[in-house]
Design a protein around this motif. Structure first.
Motif, short mmCIF file in Angstrom:
data_model
loop_
_atom_site.label_atom_id
_atom_site.label_comp_id
_atom_site.label_asym_id
_atom_site.label_seq_id
_atom_site.Cartn_x
_atom_site.Cartn_y
_atom_site.Cartn_z
N GLU A 170 0.82 -1.22 0.00
CA GLU A 170 0.00 0.00 0.00
C GLU A 170 0.85 1.25 0.00
O GLU A 170 0.52 2.25 -0.63
N LYS A 171 1.93 1.21 0.76
CA LYS A 171 2.76 2.40 0.92
C LYS A 171 3.93 2.44 -0.05
O LYS A 171 4.72 3.37 -0.02
N GLY A 172 4.05 1.42 -0.88
CA GLY A 172 5.16 1.40 -1.83
C GLY A 172 6.40 0.77 -1.21
O GLY A 172 6.94 -0.18 -1.73
N SER A 173 6.85 1.35 -0.13
CA SER A 173 7.98 0.79 0.59
C SER A 173 7.94 1.33 2.02
O SER A 173 7.37 2.38 2.26
N GLU A 222 20.40 5.99 2.91
CA GLU A 222 19.18 6.51 3.52
C GLU A 222 18.57 5.55 4.53
O GLU A 222 17.61 5.88 5.20
N ARG A 249 15.12 -0.13 3.57
CA ARG A 249 13.70 -0.08 3.20
C ARG A 249 13.27 -1.43 2.66
O ARG A 249 14.05 -2.11 2.00
N TYR A 301 10.57 -3.47 0.19
CA TYR A 301 9.66 -3.34 -0.94
C TYR A 301 8.98 -4.68 -1.19
O TYR A 301 9.52 -5.73 -0.83
N GLN A 325 14.83 7.02 -7.97
CA GLN A 325 13.98 7.73 -7.01
C GLN A 325 13.56 6.80 -5.90
O GLN A 325 12.97 5.76 -6.13
N ARG A 326 13.83 7.24 -4.68
CA ARG A 326 13.59 6.36 -3.53
C ARG A 326 12.40 6.75 -2.68
O ARG A 326 11.98 6.01 -1.82
N LYS A 331 8.92 7.62 -0.83
CA LYS A 331 7.71 6.83 -0.67
C LYS A 331 6.71 7.24 -1.74
O LYS A 331 6.54 8.42 -2.02
N GLY A 332 6.10 6.30 -2.30
CA GLY A 332 5.11 6.61 -3.32
C GLY A 332 4.46 5.31 -3.70
O GLY A 332 4.88 4.25 -3.28
N HIS A 333 3.44 5.37 -4.47
CA HIS A 333 2.82 4.14 -4.92
C HIS A 333 3.55 3.63 -6.14
O HIS A 333 3.90 4.38 -7.03
N LEU A 334 3.78 2.34 -6.13
CA LEU A 334 4.58 1.73 -7.18
C LEU A 334 3.64 1.15 -8.24
O LEU A 334 2.76 0.38 -7.93
N LEU A 342 3.54 -0.82 -11.99
CA LEU A 342 4.26 -1.44 -13.09
C LEU A 342 3.34 -1.31 -14.30
O LEU A 342 2.26 -1.89 -14.34
N TYR A 365 6.59 5.69 -10.38
CA TYR A 365 6.13 6.06 -9.05
C TYR A 365 5.07 7.13 -9.16
O TYR A 365 5.20 8.06 -9.94
#
Lengths: 375, 204
Positions: free
Chosen positions: A322-325, A362, A365, A367, B66-67, B69-72, B74, B82
């Motif tokens: 949901e949050k991407g990572s 950083e 994380r 995924y 790009q690291r 947070k975001g919705h991934l 494909l 992202y």
């Protein structure tokens, strides 16, 4: 001994006699003094001693001046005693037999027995503190604050009364704390003066304090010895203590959390980390409702048998997706777990192939494992 | 001179630049790296490289990774996108495969037969997007097809002659060609010989 004041021995209005006993000798600390044979009277407000030979010689202390009392069992050639620890004398105290004393306690020696009953009644009066609710004449001053002679009322006075009660509660707590402090001081002094072992009485007293703090009868090496028997009993006790805390924390706790929780409840006879681990190792074997689990990282946790960490992994994957990572800290915050356990869950998810990691300057994380799901 | 090289979706996936501890995941990751290295070198016609060059190359450095947070997502074209949350700004950081991991990728390629170390200290290597055996096979097929068995060629003729213009091995670098011919030699299908101004090969 300097807390006593001369008195007529007559009871005031609202002061009631509780019990009296002949043949009582008074000691100033450990010292024998001239008051060797008297009648000891306990009232709702005071402890009064009158010389059997000379009735004019009569003195008293207020019950409110007593910090706490102890029993001293009789021995060969020794009578049973009550040790009475006292607050310091107030500056405006009425005259008494001694102007000053280096001791903060006195002993009452029951040469004609009666100590047991007297102790019981005195303890009761100390608990009930009836002197606070029953107003007496001005000549009987307490050594603390305003006169406790209020009449029950409503309205503003009622509110004032409630505040007064709260203050008394606090005072009571403070005095109870003082008891502990005095007791530990006395023990410390004894050890210092090398006056022998801590008496059984004192051990019993300590255990009675434990009642209010958690465990009534800590499983100790004395009771059960060291070895498997001990660890087995300990394991059973742990199962009892930890059930609720585990449920409150989602069914899983780190062993360090358990260690702190258990030792805080015990108060005394603390568990060594070794003993805790050994007891926990027996949980599953004893078919108790909890188990010890060691993660690959070496982190040890206690889980409820009903807890399925692998299932939690599926929901962890959802949350991360949901949050991407997410980092361990972010995940912990979202789910409401400790960071340590959050990290273990994410690592387990990675081990099971649901997540993969990004380790950079950083931070770490996690995924969703697209390597496996995408082709 | 880099033409529009199509980076694979993994190139935009931050975990691609961290060697994965999970064995199964790592297998997939390394396979993707090998594939990327070979297609990159093929397009850029790069047949050899030093480790230093590799470290600096965009191949192992995605400066635009790009690291945040975001919705991934494909996308159907297999590119990774992202979707940014408005509150959080973009966080542009590098995706850099550490040199130890680069070494592991190179070792994988070597095991598969696509890489050969050119020196003992392992500072430079030959990279062959087709294995020497595969090249050898292609060359021999052409030789047979055009009925030129028992002919002799110079190496130059093979890779730069008019006759081979339409062939895949046209323009192949010499180092790789030699290895391809050596593979054929092993199979007794060819023999490397010395000719007047260099080397040549006879096919059987």
């Amino acid at each position: 001994m300097d807390r006593f004041v001369w008195t007529s021995g007559l009871l005031e209005i609202n002061e009631t006699l509780v019990i009296q006993q002949r043949g009582v000798r008074i000691y100033d600390g450990e010292e024998k003094i001239k008051f060797d044979a008297g009648t000891l009277l306990l009232s709702t407000h005071r402890l009064i001693w009158r010389d059997q030979k000379n009735h004019e010689c009569c003195m008293a202390i207020l019950l409110s001046q007593i910090v706490f009392i102890e029993e001293q069992a009789a021995g060969i050639g020794k009578s049973a005693k009550i040790v009475v620890h006292l607050h310091p004398a107030p500056p405006n105290k009425e005259p008494g037999p001694f102007q000053s004393s280096k001791n903060s306690y006195i002993k009452l020696s029951f040469k004609e027995h009666g100590q047991i009953e007297f102790y019981r009644r005195l303890s009761e009066e100390m608990t009930q503190r009836r002197w606070e609710n029953m107003p007496v004449s001005q000549s009987l001053q307490t050594n603390r604050g305003p006169q406790p002679g209020r009449i029950r009322a409503v309205g503003i006075v009622g509110i004032e009364r409630k505040l007064e009660e709260k203050r008394k509660e606090t005072d009571k707590n403070i005095s109870e704390a003082k008891e502990m402090v005095e007791l530990s001081k006395s023990i410390a002094n004894k050890i210092k003066d090398k006056q022998g072992d801590i008496t059984e009485d004192e051990t019993i007293r300590f255990k009675s304090y434990l009642l209010s703090m958690g465990i009534a009868n800590p499983v100790t090496r004395e009771t059960y010895g060291s070895g498997t028997q001990y660890h087995m009993q300990l394991a059973k006790q742990l199962a009892g203590i930890l059930q609720v805390p585990l449920e409150e924390r989602g069914g899983i706790m780190s062993l360090t959390e358990v260690y702190c929780l258990v030792n805080r409840a015990r108060g005394m006879e603390l568990l060594s980390p070794e003993d805790l681990v050994n007891a926990c190792k027996m949980l599953e074997a004893l078919k108790l409702p909890l188990r010890l689990r060691v993660f690959d990282s070496g982190v040890m946790v206690i889980e409820l048998q009903s807890h399925k960490e692998e299932e939690m992994v599926a929901s962890a994957l959802e949350t991360v997706s949901e949050k991407g990572s997410l980092t361990s800290e972010e995940f912990a915050k979202l789910v409401g777990m400790s960071v340590l356990l959050a990290k273990e869950r994410l690592l387990l998810a990675e081990k099971m192939g649901h997540l993969c990691r990004d380790d950079s300057v950083e931070g770490l994380r996690f995924y969703p494992n697209l390597f496996m799901t995408q082709s | 001179m880099a033409m529009s090289f199509e980076w694979p979706w993994q190139y935009r996936f931050p975990p691609f630049f961290t060697l994965q501890p999970n064995v199964d995941t790592r297998q997939k990751q390394l396979a993707a790296w090998c594939s990327l290295v070979l297609s990159f070198c093929r397009l850029h016609k790069q047949s050899s490289m030093t480790v230093m060059e590799a470290q600096e190359s965009p191949l192992f450095n995605n400066v635009k990774l790009q690291r945040s947070k975001g919705h991934l997502f494909l996308l159907p074209d297999s590119s990774l996108k992202y979707l940014w949350r408005k509150a959080e700004g973009r966080q542009q950081t590098e995706g850099k495969l550490p040199v130890e991991s680069i070494q592991i990728v190179l070792e994988e390629l070597r095991k598969k037969g696509n890489l050969e170390w050119l020196d003992k200290s392992k500072s430079s290597f030959l990279i062959m997007w087709r294995r020497p055996e595969e090249w050898g096979k292609l060359i021999y097929q052409w030789v047979s097809r055009s009925g030129q068995n028992n002919s002799v060629f110079t190496l130059y003729e093979l890779t730069n002659g008019e006759d081979t213009e339409d062939e895949e091995f046209h323009g192949l670098d010499e180092a790789t060609l030699l290895r391809a011919l050596q593979a054929l030699q092993q199979e007794h299908k060819a023999e490397i010989i010395t000719v007047s101004d260099g080397r040549g090969v006879k096919f059987f």
